[in-house]
Scaffold this active site. Sequence first.
Site, PDB file in Angstrom:
ATOM      1  N   GLY A 133      18.879 -28.730 -27.206  1.00  0.00           N
ATOM      2  CA  GLY A 133      18.383 -27.908 -26.093  1.00  0.00           C
ATOM      3  C   GLY A 133      17.206 -28.536 -25.379  1.00  0.00           C
ATOM      4  N   GLY A 135      13.953 -29.108 -25.024  1.00  0.00           N
ATOM      5  CA  GLY A 135      12.753 -28.912 -25.837  1.00  0.00           C
ATOM      6  C   GLY A 135      11.468 -29.155 -25.076  1.00  0.00           C
ATOM      7  NE  ARG A 136      10.717 -34.952 -23.869  1.00  0.00           N
ATOM      8  CZ  ARG A 136      10.269 -36.178 -23.975  1.00  0.00           C
ATOM      9  NH1 ARG A 136       8.974 -36.407 -23.846  1.00  0.00           N
ATOM     10  NH2 ARG A 136      11.080 -37.183 -24.208  1.00  0.00           N
ATOM     11  NE  ARG A 226      14.894 -34.284 -16.213  1.00  0.00           N
ATOM     12  CZ  ARG A 226      15.462 -34.554 -17.387  1.00  0.00           C
ATOM     13  NH1 ARG A 226      15.601 -35.811 -17.793  1.00  0.00           N
ATOM     14  NH2 ARG A 226      15.920 -33.584 -18.160  1.00  0.00           N
ATOM     15  CG  ASP A 303      21.546 -35.000 -26.894  1.00  0.00           C
ATOM     16  OD1 ASP A 303      22.237 -35.747 -27.615  1.00  0.00           O
ATOM     17  OD2 ASP A 303      20.314 -35.135 -26.781  1.00  0.00           O
ATOM     18  CG  ASN A 304      20.368 -38.090 -23.993  1.00  0.00           C
ATOM     19  OD1 ASN A 304      19.819 -37.024 -23.736  1.00  0.00           O
ATOM     20  ND2 ASN A 304      19.884 -38.940 -24.875  1.00  0.00           N
ATOM     21  CG  ASP A 313      17.932 -36.534 -20.821  1.00  0.00           C
ATOM     22  OD1 ASP A 313      17.568 -35.953 -19.777  1.00  0.00           O
ATOM     23  OD2 ASP A 313      18.089 -35.944 -21.899  1.00  0.00           O
TER      24      ASP A 313
END
Length: 569
Positions: A133, A135-136, A226, A303-304, A313
């Site tokens: 998820g 996270g930042r 972004r 996840d990327n 990412d």
Amino acid sequence: MSQANSDHSVTAHDTAVMPAIAAIDDSPALADLCDMQFDNSFVRELPGDPEIHNIPRAVRNACYTRVDPTPVRAPRLLAWADPVGELLGVSRPDSPVGPAVEVLGGNRVLPGMQPYAARYGGHQFGHWAGQLGDGRAITLGEIRGPDGKRRELQLKGAGKTPYSRTADGRAVLRSSVREFLCSEAMHYLRVPTTRALSLAATGETVVRDMFYDGNPRPETGAIVCRVAPSFVRFGNFEILAAHNELDTLRRLADYVIREHFPELGAPSPSTYARWFEEICRRTGTLIAHWMRVGFVHGVMNTDNMSILGLTIDYGPYGWLEGFDFQWTPNTTDAQGRRYCFGNQPEIAHWNLTRLATALAPLIEDHAALEYGLAVFGETFQTAWRGMLADKLGLVSLAHEEDDALVSDLFNLLQQVETDMTLFFRGLMAVPVDVQGDSPADTMDDAALAAPLRRAFYTEPASAQMARLAGWLRRYIARARLDAEATSLPEFADVRLERMRCANPKYVLRNYLAQQAIEALEQDNASVITRLMEVLKHPYDEQPGHDELAHRRPEWARNKPGCSALSCSS
Ligand code: AMP
Ligand code: MG
């Protein structure tokens, strides 16, 4: 910056009779970020986490959790990408501090924004990692730009979310500069990518153990804003399938298709299949572009991987300097080299297979998933071969001897440490001379290879030079076959133009990014500003900036940040 739009269609005749101001009127009106209207289709249309407390936890049956950025001490604008501002219709803040910068630093949530962190999982380094998820990263909201398209604004480094696990939700300046610069550089290289609007310092430090060697130290903190139509990843679907949350899985698929693939029609099992096929196609094209420009993502975890086929990412990425299929910029991956340059197509296929598994509950026809995966392979191969032909200035790679010509070249490039970017750019100056006699017939080896000398990190031994010259003679003969097969008088020019557009002169070498970072750490923005401008025209000669196209200097070979990088960011 001039707001004149470079591709407006005012002819020379028109400009003669119109006041000069007319050209400026063509550019979109820009407004302050604080005056923009925000939409929140992701939040509105998808199920959210009913719990709102912001502590790390496992989230179920949701695509996101509503969470606001955590304010920072002193947000200050360090860099701004005007072209991205223009896409959104947002004007550059006129001061490094102020209300818009408060928003970009996460200190202010504007009316109409519904910030959230997305829930996703992923396969990391080949293993299912469960819930990851945002996270930042926190999406602030969506803006519809002057082109009518909706794009998300997402702050990376905006503080903890329920997905932060044990980490701090923050990002350091060095990784933020790298993401900011690289996403824009990739756009101008014509590589599909997320974009970046702004880079802001937080006025806080972030503790990082840069080398994972037990020496954590405080570093300057930063936040990148972004921009992309969507930041949805393969992992957003994987987490839902892993927990058998099939209704939510379907809703997310339907949302993504409606919003981002409307040409596929209303969601249905056959639409899902065509959608998967399209994701495979886009991913194939994406990876071919990475290979074309020598880009190594470094962390191709699922996840990327963007569902839109964008580069997403930016972490420990890098550009090939010495051409080497085994090369990875990521020190965390130095052992297995799972994500090295040459593995990227295979890893993309593996990742798409994970996505296929996640989407299988929606697509009963499993042959359709197999077909999609085959489309990936075919798209990648066709695109990569086409791009290679462009890079070499050949019409196609359809001749019988072409495969050997290419594989012999790749072998040669790996025998003598050879800069990929400089080599291919230098190939344009090899005297193919497609009309009449070739001067190459009478040139000795060294003269023939002269345009490529700049690309060598070590001086080739004479046997290596002879092999290279031998290859060049084959290559010249092959290129001349194309010329003979066409009667176009402008063939030579067309050939060089194709080569120029496939072979950038300027790429964001890691050491260049590092110089921008070190200057910014000393409050000097001139290096990043110059890089941003030069990287907007990577295929142009820009003679005044030649030194940004030189091969990596020796001092940078083993300097941290200039060659290899860890995931610490
Ligand atoms: P990455 O390797 O950057 O793709 O990140 C993998 C996962 O770790 C994602 O879920 C990120 O949101 C999370 N992550 C990375 N760095 C941080 C951080 N400093 N704070 C919170 N989460 C992080
Ligand atoms: Mg990530």
